[in-house]
Design a protein around this motif. Sequence first.
Motif, PDB file in Angstrom:
ATOM      1  N   HIS A 120       0.851  -1.189   0.000  1.00  0.00           N
ATOM      2  CA  HIS A 120       0.000   0.000   0.000  1.00  0.00           C
ATOM      3  C   HIS A 120       0.890   1.244   0.000  1.00  0.00           C
ATOM      4  CE1 HIS A 120      -3.556   2.428   0.572  1.00  0.00           C
ATOM      5  NE2 HIS A 120      -2.862   3.135   1.439  1.00  0.00           N
ATOM      6  N   SER A 121       0.487   2.230  -0.776  1.00  0.00           N
ATOM      7  CA  SER A 121       1.199   3.505  -0.849  1.00  0.00           C
ATOM      8  C   SER A 121       0.281   4.618  -0.382  1.00  0.00           C
ATOM      9  CB  SER A 121       1.657   3.786  -2.274  1.00  0.00           C
ATOM     10  OG  SER A 121       2.634   2.849  -2.662  1.00  0.00           O
ATOM     11  N   SER A 122       0.761   5.398   0.579  1.00  0.00           N
ATOM     12  CA  SER A 122       0.006   6.549   1.075  1.00  0.00           C
ATOM     13  C   SER A 122       0.669   7.820   0.559  1.00  0.00           C
ATOM     14  CB  SER A 122       0.002   6.566   2.602  1.00  0.00           C
ATOM     15  OG  SER A 122      -0.619   5.412   3.100  1.00  0.00           O
ATOM     16  N   ILE A 123      -0.052   8.580  -0.209  1.00  0.00           N
ATOM     17  CA  ILE A 123       0.463   9.849  -0.714  1.00  0.00           C
ATOM     18  C   ILE A 123       0.386  10.855   0.425  1.00  0.00           C
ATOM     19  CG2 ILE A 123       0.138  11.704  -2.379  1.00  0.00           C
ATOM     20  CD1 ILE A 123      -1.106   9.549  -4.259  1.00  0.00           C
ATOM     21  N   VAL A 124       1.538  11.403   0.793  1.00  0.00           N
ATOM     22  CA  VAL A 124       1.617  12.347   1.904  1.00  0.00           C
ATOM     23  C   VAL A 124       1.523  13.782   1.401  1.00  0.00           C
ATOM     24  CG1 VAL A 124       3.041  13.099   3.863  1.00  0.00           C
ATOM     25  CG2 VAL A 124       3.010  10.687   3.198  1.00  0.00           C
ATOM     26  N   ARG A 125       2.191  14.065   0.286  1.00  0.00           N
ATOM     27  CA  ARG A 125       2.189  15.417  -0.284  1.00  0.00           C
ATOM     28  C   ARG A 125       2.157  15.351  -1.803  1.00  0.00           C
ATOM     29  NH1 ARG A 125       5.509  15.293   3.874  1.00  0.00           N
ATOM     30  NH2 ARG A 125       5.075  16.694   5.583  1.00  0.00           N
ATOM     31  N   VAL A 126       1.559  16.373  -2.408  1.00  0.00           N
ATOM     32  CA  VAL A 126       1.521  16.508  -3.865  1.00  0.00           C
ATOM     33  C   VAL A 126       1.966  17.926  -4.201  1.00  0.00           C
ATOM     34  CG1 VAL A 126       0.101  16.384  -5.946  1.00  0.00           C
ATOM     35  CG2 VAL A 126      -0.447  14.919  -3.974  1.00  0.00           C
ATOM     36  N   PHE A 127       2.974  18.022  -5.040  1.00  0.00           N
ATOM     37  CA  PHE A 127       3.483  19.310  -5.497  1.00  0.00           C
ATOM     38  C   PHE A 127       3.365  19.349  -7.016  1.00  0.00           C
ATOM     39  CE2 PHE A 127       5.980  17.921  -1.845  1.00  0.00           C
ATOM     40  CZ  PHE A 127       5.888  19.000  -0.984  1.00  0.00           C
ATOM     41  N   ALA A 128       3.169  20.528  -7.575  1.00  0.00           N
ATOM     42  CA  ALA A 128       3.108  20.643  -9.029  1.00  0.00           C
ATOM     43  C   ALA A 128       3.729  21.953  -9.479  1.00  0.00           C
ATOM     44  CB  ALA A 128       1.674  20.550  -9.515  1.00  0.00           C
ATOM     45  N   ASP A 129       4.358  21.876 -10.631  1.00  0.00           N
ATOM     46  CA  ASP A 129       4.932  23.053 -11.276  1.00  0.00           C
ATOM     47  C   ASP A 129       4.798  22.843 -12.779  1.00  0.00           C
ATOM     48  OD1 ASP A 129       6.283  25.379 -11.897  1.00  0.00           O
ATOM     49  OD2 ASP A 129       8.261  24.584 -11.452  1.00  0.00           O
ATOM     50  N   GLY A 130       3.862  23.539 -13.378  1.00  0.00           N
ATOM     51  CA  GLY A 130       3.649  23.382 -14.808  1.00  0.00           C
ATOM     52  C   GLY A 130       3.243  21.960 -15.148  1.00  0.00           C
ATOM     53  N   ASP A 131       4.006  21.311 -16.026  1.00  0.00           N
ATOM     54  CA  ASP A 131       3.706  19.949 -16.458  1.00  0.00           C
ATOM     55  C   ASP A 131       4.317  18.881 -15.560  1.00  0.00           C
ATOM     56  OD1 ASP A 131       2.206  20.818 -18.619  1.00  0.00           O
ATOM     57  OD2 ASP A 131       3.919  20.869 -19.967  1.00  0.00           O
ATOM     58  N   TYR A 132       4.928  19.276 -14.436  1.00  0.00           N
ATOM     59  CA  TYR A 132       5.558  18.323 -13.521  1.00  0.00           C
ATOM     60  C   TYR A 132       4.742  18.199 -12.244  1.00  0.00           C
ATOM     61  CZ  TYR A 132       9.603  18.463 -16.547  1.00  0.00           C
ATOM     62  OH  TYR A 132      10.435  18.365 -17.640  1.00  0.00           O
ATOM     63  N   VAL A 133       4.567  16.951 -11.784  1.00  0.00           N
ATOM     64  CA  VAL A 133       3.885  16.673 -10.519  1.00  0.00           C
ATOM     65  C   VAL A 133       4.806  15.784  -9.703  1.00  0.00           C
ATOM     66  CG1 VAL A 133       1.873  15.626  -9.406  1.00  0.00           C
ATOM     67  CG2 VAL A 133       1.592  16.888 -11.552  1.00  0.00           C
ATOM     68  N   ILE A 134       4.986  16.138  -8.433  1.00  0.00           N
ATOM     69  CA  ILE A 134       5.851  15.393  -7.523  1.00  0.00           C
ATOM     70  C   ILE A 134       5.011  14.854  -6.377  1.00  0.00           C
ATOM     71  CG2 ILE A 134       7.859  15.511  -5.987  1.00  0.00           C
ATOM     72  CD1 ILE A 134       8.697  18.025  -7.661  1.00  0.00           C
ATOM     73  N   LEU A 135       5.184  13.569  -6.094  1.00  0.00           N
ATOM     74  CA  LEU A 135       4.499  12.935  -4.973  1.00  0.00           C
ATOM     75  C   LEU A 135       5.514  12.552  -3.908  1.00  0.00           C
ATOM     76  CD1 LEU A 135       2.101  10.440  -6.811  1.00  0.00           C
ATOM     77  CD2 LEU A 135       1.649  12.805  -6.123  1.00  0.00           C
ATOM     78  N   HIS A 136       5.187  12.809  -2.654  1.00  0.00           N
ATOM     79  CA  HIS A 136       5.958  12.346  -1.492  1.00  0.00           C
ATOM     80  C   HIS A 136       5.103  11.237  -0.898  1.00  0.00           C
ATOM     81  CE1 HIS A 136       7.823  13.383   2.684  1.00  0.00           C
ATOM     82  NE2 HIS A 136       8.400  12.334   2.140  1.00  0.00           N
ATOM     83  N   VAL A 137       5.632  10.014  -0.881  1.00  0.00           N
ATOM     84  CA  VAL A 137       4.818   8.835  -0.612  1.00  0.00           C
ATOM     85  C   VAL A 137       5.447   7.953   0.471  1.00  0.00           C
ATOM     86  CG1 VAL A 137       3.913   6.709  -1.673  1.00  0.00           C
ATOM     87  CG2 VAL A 137       3.996   8.832  -2.996  1.00  0.00           C
ATOM     88  N   HIS A 138       4.590   7.331   1.261  1.00  0.00           N
ATOM     89  CA  HIS A 138       5.017   6.278   2.195  1.00  0.00           C
ATOM     90  C   HIS A 138       4.567   4.947   1.593  1.00  0.00           C
ATOM     91  CE1 HIS A 138       4.870   4.427   6.498  1.00  0.00           C
ATOM     92  NE2 HIS A 138       5.820   3.902   5.752  1.00  0.00           N
ATOM     93  N   LEU A 139       5.533   4.190   1.085  1.00  0.00           N
ATOM     94  CA  LEU A 139       5.276   2.887   0.476  1.00  0.00           C
ATOM     95  C   LEU A 139       5.555   1.795   1.503  1.00  0.00           C
ATOM     96  CD1 LEU A 139       4.970   0.743  -1.801  1.00  0.00           C
ATOM     97  CD2 LEU A 139       7.348   1.224  -2.412  1.00  0.00           C
TER      98      LEU A 139
END
Length: 150
Positions: free
Chosen positions: A88-107
């Motif tokens: 299971h993966s829990s997404i902790v944070r979501v960041f975006a800049d233009g066409d880029y999306v960054i996920l900070h995840v606890h896997l």
Amino acid sequence: MSLIKALILGASITFAAANAHADEPTQIEKNKSIVVTFYNKALNDKDAEAAIALMGPTYTQHNANIPDGKEGFRQFFAAFNQKYPQSHSSIVRVFADGDYVILHVHLVREPGTRGEAVMDIFRLDKGKIVEHWDVLQPIPENIAHSNTMF
């Protein structure tokens, strides 16, 4: 019509048009939603085909352990889900800049383990995921500070 009335009318129309779209999500918000849906389909629902449907015509993979392209994605997740059916993966944070999306995840690959801290970076083109990078770090038993990794 006087010049002042024409300017006021023009400003009113412009203001009304701007406010008509104020409730619509921006492309950045749409990109974030697409990536979160993609991630949950692949990692939590274990539905690679639903995730692949959110990819563009090409998918460039930068993880050194996963083959490139949609077929590489499909193969990797078939093996991953077979080996770790309860992951299971829990997404902790979501960041975006233009066409880029960054996920900070606890896997967490196996229940009861500490898991890994993950940073996933996705690039989108016209609302479709076309590129992926990631960095994974095991969560150690002892951390050198009182902070968490999340």
